[in-house]
Scaffold this motif. Structure first.
Motif, mmCIF file in Angstrom:
data_model
loop_
_atom_site.group_PDB
_atom_site.id
_atom_site.type_symbol
_atom_site.label_atom_id
_atom_site.label_comp_id
_atom_site.label_asym_id
_atom_site.label_seq_id
_atom_site.Cartn_x
_atom_site.Cartn_y
_atom_site.Cartn_z
ATOM 1 N N ILE A 80 0.862 -1.221 -0.048
ATOM 2 C CA ILE A 80 0.008 -0.117 0.040
ATOM 3 C C ILE A 80 0.749 1.097 0.112
ATOM 4 O O ILE A 80 0.779 2.118 -0.732
ATOM 5 C CB ILE A 80 -0.995 -0.226 1.121
ATOM 6 N N SER A 81 1.787 1.355 1.006
ATOM 7 C CA SER A 81 2.905 2.334 0.889
ATOM 8 C C SER A 81 3.517 2.596 -0.405
ATOM 9 O O SER A 81 3.500 4.058 -0.900
ATOM 10 C CB SER A 81 4.011 2.208 2.125
ATOM 11 N N GLN A 82 3.991 1.582 -1.264
ATOM 12 C CA GLN A 82 4.592 1.819 -2.607
ATOM 13 C C GLN A 82 3.509 2.055 -3.763
ATOM 14 O O GLN A 82 3.666 3.094 -4.390
ATOM 15 C CB GLN A 82 5.357 0.557 -2.908
ATOM 16 N N PHE A 145 4.608 -8.335 -4.897
ATOM 17 C CA PHE A 145 3.475 -7.279 -4.746
ATOM 18 C C PHE A 145 4.187 -6.027 -4.702
ATOM 19 O O PHE A 145 3.700 -4.840 -4.914
ATOM 20 C CB PHE A 145 2.714 -7.506 -3.499
ATOM 21 N N LEU A 146 5.708 -5.857 -4.338
ATOM 22 C CA LEU A 146 6.386 -4.722 -4.168
ATOM 23 C C LEU A 146 7.263 -4.348 -5.482
ATOM 24 O O LEU A 146 8.146 -5.048 -5.987
ATOM 25 C CB LEU A 146 7.356 -4.760 -3.185
ATOM 26 N N PRO A 147 6.954 -3.184 -6.305
ATOM 27 C CA PRO A 147 7.508 -2.735 -7.378
ATOM 28 C C PRO A 147 8.574 -2.233 -7.277
ATOM 29 O O PRO A 147 9.627 -2.289 -8.121
ATOM 30 C CB PRO A 147 6.366 -1.920 -8.116
ATOM 31 N N TYR A 148 9.053 -1.743 -6.217
ATOM 32 C CA TYR A 148 10.429 -0.964 -6.017
ATOM 33 C C TYR A 148 11.038 -1.681 -4.910
ATOM 34 O O TYR A 148 11.034 -1.598 -3.459
ATOM 35 C CB TYR A 148 9.853 0.352 -5.577
ATOM 36 N N THR A 149 12.092 -2.577 -5.536
ATOM 37 C CA THR A 149 12.987 -3.365 -4.241
ATOM 38 C C THR A 149 14.324 -3.325 -4.674
ATOM 39 O O THR A 149 15.339 -3.966 -4.244
ATOM 40 C CB THR A 149 12.578 -4.942 -4.456
ATOM 41 N N ASP A 150 14.785 -2.233 -5.359
ATOM 42 C CA ASP A 150 16.180 -1.989 -5.651
ATOM 43 C C ASP A 150 16.879 -1.003 -4.620
ATOM 44 O O ASP A 150 18.235 -1.397 -4.345
ATOM 45 C CB ASP A 150 16.154 -1.411 -6.894
#
Length: 170
Positions: A80-82, A145-150
């Motif tokens: 939800i945050s991302q 579910f998380l698109p930003y994991t870098d």
């Protein structure tokens, strides 16, 4: 034992809120964190994350639980945050002298014996705080579910010195 004339702890908190609200002015922010960061940390009362990290109101999302463990519910909050509120970075913070280092999954069995029902959740106890931070980083990095994991980094906060020690994810 608590002095009943003074009221409960919750009564004191509600009274403090009345004083806070009397001087409160709407900061005019929305729910999107200014720094676009979500912090997952232990609920330990010794961790004052805003002070320790130089954060101001509105800078970050803070997700806390016992151990700062990345559970399904933490993934829910991070998603939800991302996806809805624009965060891009994740900071994981465990700490020295964590209570979860002294528990085991036997805690669930003891609860079952006491109350007659086994909890659906895992205790997520650990012996090696560094390894648990690595496991938490891996859970974030591999979540579909998380698109930003870098930009996922993990740390151990020393409750005696106040310093963060970064954990190598490898």
């Amino acid at each position: 034992m608590e002095d009943m004339a003074a009221g409960t702890v919750t009564d004191r908190l509600v009274e403090a809120n009345l004083r806070y609200a009397a001087a409160f002015t709407d900061p005019g922010m929305d729910a999107r964190p200014v720094l676009r960061v979500a912090i997952v940390a232990c609920m330990d009362a010794r961790l004052d994350l805003h002070a320790a990290l130089g954060l101001e109101l509105g800078d970050c999302h803070t997700i806390r639980n016992a151990g700062g463990v990345v559970t399904d519910d933490v993934i829910r909050s991070l998603t939800i945050s991302q996806r809805a509120l624009g965060t891009r970075s994740v900071v994981l913070i465990h700490h020295t002298n964590c209570g979860l280092e002294s528990l085991t999954e036997d805690f669930r069995h003891e609860l079952e014996m006491e109350v007659g029902q086994r909890p659906a959740w895992a205790v997520e106890a650990f012996r090696d705080v560094d390894q648990d931070v690595r496991q938490s980083m891996q859970r974030v990095r591999t979540s579909p579910f998380l698109p930003y994991t870098d930009d996922v980094r993990g740390f151990v906060f020393d409750v005696r010195t106040g310093l963060l020690r970064e954990i190598d994810p490898a």
